[in-house]
Design a protein around this motif. Structure first.
Motif, short mmCIF file in Angstrom:
data_model
loop_
_atom_site.label_atom_id
_atom_site.label_comp_id
_atom_site.label_asym_id
_atom_site.label_seq_id
_atom_site.Cartn_x
_atom_site.Cartn_y
_atom_site.Cartn_z
N GLU A 77 18.80 90.96 -22.57
CA GLU A 77 18.48 89.99 -21.53
C GLU A 77 17.63 88.85 -22.08
O GLU A 77 17.81 87.67 -21.72
CB GLU A 77 17.75 90.68 -20.37
N PHE A 78 16.70 89.20 -22.94
CA PHE A 78 15.86 88.16 -23.54
C PHE A 78 16.69 87.20 -24.39
O PHE A 78 16.49 85.98 -24.34
CB PHE A 78 14.77 88.82 -24.38
N ALA A 79 17.62 87.75 -25.15
CA ALA A 79 18.48 86.88 -25.97
C ALA A 79 19.37 86.00 -25.10
O ALA A 79 19.58 84.81 -25.40
CB ALA A 79 19.34 87.75 -26.89
N ARG A 80 19.87 86.56 -23.98
CA ARG A 80 20.71 85.77 -23.08
C ARG A 80 19.90 84.65 -22.44
O ARG A 80 20.37 83.50 -22.34
CB ARG A 80 21.30 86.68 -22.00
N THR A 81 18.67 84.96 -22.01
CA THR A 81 17.81 83.92 -21.42
C THR A 81 17.49 82.82 -22.43
O THR A 81 17.49 81.62 -22.11
CB THR A 81 16.51 84.56 -20.92
N ARG A 82 17.26 83.23 -23.65
CA ARG A 82 16.96 82.24 -24.69
C ARG A 82 18.16 81.34 -24.94
O ARG A 82 18.02 80.12 -25.14
CB ARG A 82 16.56 82.97 -25.97
N VAL A 94 18.41 78.85 -22.09
CA VAL A 94 17.40 77.79 -22.22
C VAL A 94 17.82 76.79 -23.28
O VAL A 94 17.64 75.56 -23.12
CB VAL A 94 16.03 78.43 -22.55
N THR A 95 18.40 77.27 -24.36
CA THR A 95 18.85 76.37 -25.42
C THR A 95 19.97 75.46 -24.92
O THR A 95 19.98 74.25 -25.18
CB THR A 95 19.31 77.19 -26.62
N GLU A 96 20.93 76.05 -24.19
CA GLU A 96 22.02 75.23 -23.64
C GLU A 96 21.49 74.21 -22.65
O GLU A 96 21.95 73.05 -22.63
CB GLU A 96 23.05 76.15 -22.97
N ARG A 97 20.53 74.60 -21.80
CA ARG A 97 19.96 73.65 -20.83
C ARG A 97 19.26 72.51 -21.55
O ARG A 97 19.37 71.34 -21.15
CB ARG A 97 18.98 74.39 -19.92
#
Length: 259
Positions: free
Chosen positions: A208-213, A216-219
């Motif tokens: 989940e942490f990797a997915r959130t990161r 955030v990078t895509e945003r």
């Protein structure tokens, strides 16, 4: 080196009975000669090597006699009788590859030789059959092998009041091993999940942490593209405003019929 003859010393009665009683052995890199004194004539001559050269030559005593020992650069150790210089021994040992060996190699009496094989090690060899047969008896031991005794068993009070550090288990102090367990003593009951459940949870949290990161990078990338588009539109609007202003100034003072 001078070697006296074994003839008894007799005072000569005339000059004809005066004979040579001493010898000098001269050894070069290829051959050896025995010179008799005082006449200084060559009594014996022997060619030691043709393709190599003599590194060390010494007169040693072995078995109540003397002989000449030679160390050749091709690795051979040779022995010659004296004063006849007859070959007695020829053995291939160690070719000369290190200058340290050439500087430190030396022969000694009773069939010994040694050289410095490293800056801190001395290598000893023998060319005598008697010493080779008794070599096992000459070897020494640095220590005597013995069995390691078992460690003494220590009691509970010695561990508790001995002053030393020791690992004491709770079961040994208060559990069933010390006797009857107390009824009010809490007992640890392991859960059903265990370490595997914790590892799975940790893996899920990490995913989940990797997915959130990643989101955030895509945003951040999208916001950057939006900023670039806004800046480009602003530049285009400024250019359009400047062009309109130039056109207005150009046709400001003209009448309608002048177009």
């Amino acid at each position: 080196m001078s070697v006296s003859s074994t003839k008894p010393k007799i005072s000569p009665t005339s000059s004809q009975e005066l004979t040579d009683r001493q010898f000098v052995i001269i050894c070069s890199e290829k051959q050896a000669r025995v010179m008799s004194l005082p006449s200084q004539t060559c009594a014996y001559k022997q060619k030691i090597t043709e393709t190599s050269f003599v590194v060390r030559a010494e007169i040693v005593a072995i078995r109540d006699t003397v002989c000449m020992m030679c160390y050749i650069a091709n690795g051979h150790i040779m022995a010659f009788s004296l004063p006849s210089l007859k070959p007695l021994y020829d053995e291939d040992f160690l070719p000369l590859t290190d200058y340290r060996v050439a500087r430190t190699f030396c022969f000694s009496n009773n069939g010994h030789a040694l050289y410095l094989c490293s800056p801190t090690e001395v290598q000893k060899i023998t060319y005598s059959a008697d010493i080779a047969e008794n070599l096992s008896e000459m070897l020494g031991d640095l220590f005597l092998p013995c069995d390691t005794p078992e460690a003494p068993k220590q009691g509970f009070f010695k561990n508790l009041f001995g002053g030393g550090t020791s690992n004491l288990d709770r079961e040994e102090l208060f559990g069933e091993m010390s006797g009857k367990a107390s009824k009010g003593l809490a007992k640890h009951i392991p859960g059903s999940g265990g370490v595997q459940n914790l590892q799975q949870q940790a893996g899920a949290v990490g995913g989940e942490f990797a997915r959130t990161r990643l989101l955030v990078t895509e945003r951040g990338e999208r916001l950057g593209e939006l900023d670039d588009s806004s800046a480009r539109m602003m530049n285009q609007s400024e250019n359009f405003a400047q062009a309109a202003h130039h056109i207005m100034l150009k046709y400001k003072d003209k009448k309608w019929y002048q177009f």
